[in-house]
Design a protein around this motif. Structure first.
Motif, short mmCIF file in Angstrom:
data_model
loop_
_atom_site.label_atom_id
_atom_site.label_comp_id
_atom_site.label_asym_id
_atom_site.label_seq_id
_atom_site.Cartn_x
_atom_site.Cartn_y
_atom_site.Cartn_z
N ASN A 193 0.83 -1.21 0.00
CA ASN A 193 0.00 0.00 0.00
C ASN A 193 0.86 1.26 0.00
O ASN A 193 0.56 2.23 -0.69
CB ASN A 193 -0.93 0.02 1.22
N TYR A 232 2.49 1.81 -3.39
CA TYR A 232 1.47 2.34 -4.30
C TYR A 232 1.17 3.81 -3.99
O TYR A 232 1.09 4.65 -4.88
CB TYR A 232 0.20 1.50 -4.20
N GLY A 292 -4.30 -0.49 -3.49
CA GLY A 292 -3.71 -0.10 -4.77
C GLY A 292 -4.17 -0.95 -5.93
O GLY A 292 -4.94 -1.90 -5.78
N PHE A 327 -2.02 -2.41 -9.39
CA PHE A 327 -0.83 -2.48 -10.23
C PHE A 327 -1.15 -3.27 -11.49
O PHE A 327 -1.95 -4.21 -11.47
CB PHE A 327 0.32 -3.19 -9.49
N ALA A 361 1.75 1.57 -11.44
CA ALA A 361 0.67 2.00 -10.55
C ALA A 361 -0.48 2.56 -11.39
O ALA A 361 -0.28 3.50 -12.17
CB ALA A 361 1.17 3.06 -9.58
N LYS A 404 -3.52 4.65 -11.46
CA LYS A 404 -4.17 5.71 -10.69
C LYS A 404 -4.78 6.71 -11.67
O LYS A 404 -4.33 6.83 -12.79
CB LYS A 404 -3.16 6.49 -9.83
#
Length: 194
Positions: free
Chosen positions: A87, A90, A143, A145, A191, A193
């Protein structure tokens, strides 16, 4: 990669910079004075990394994940330090940032020879943190990935020595043909996001 900031977790006094970023940061549990990179003392197994969200273009962990317990009990509460570490990695990565890790893999002897290795990584451990399933959500992994490079066995020195790209490819082919025993897994994730 033409990135700006890189963090190496568990760096001791010799942080790795696999993407040759301009600004190098390192963190470890030991107190030390360093002059040639930005250092922050932190026990990331139980503490938050001392950096803001989305700070780094890439994060590495060379021979670190195997020291991270999967479970622990603190104040009679069960916690998941390995999930916490993932976590935190991330959290500090920028959107699209890269996580690069090399760790001894089960069932190779390098996984077990050091009595402080407590986290045995298998060829499928990464599936708990990567798409499409994100299996660790039930254990509070926050997170997402994406696998950038298929998880593979490597010879540790093959990935950590500084050589030019063409020589590295030739050596990789030779190692694959000549050396049957590769002891470490290589993870390279992005990552995901917004």
């Amino acid at each position: 990669m033409n990135n700006d900031k890189h963090l190496d977790i568990g760096c001791d006094s010799n942080p790795r910079n696999p993407f040759k970023c301009d600004k190098l940061y390192g963190t470890d549990i030991i107190k030390q004075d360093v002059l040639d990179f930005n250092y922050a003392q932190c026990n990331v197994i139980f503490e938050k990394l001392p950096f803001k969200d989305s700070t780094f273009d890439c994060v590495s962990a060379f021979d670190f994940l195997e020291y991270t317990p999967r479970t622990a009990t603190i104040n009679n509460q069960g916690v998941f330090p390995f999930i916490h570490v993932m976590n935190e990695i991330y959290r500090v990565l920028k959107p699209g940032g890269v996580f690069y890790a090399i760790t001894p893999g089960h069932p190779q002897v390098e996984t077990f020879v050091d009595p402080t290795h407590v986290n045995f990584i298998t060829k499928k451990t990464h599936t708990y943190f990567t798409s499409p399933k994100y299996k660790e959500e039930m254990y509070r992994f926050n997170g997402k990935f994406e696998v950038l490079r298929k998880v593979k066995w490597v010879k540790l020195s093959q990935e950590t020595k500084k050589t030019n790209f063409a020589i590295k490819i030739i050596k990789n082919i030779l190692y694959t043909i000549l050396y049957k025993k590769k002891s470490h897994f290589l993870w390279k994730f992005k990552a995901v996001k917004k």
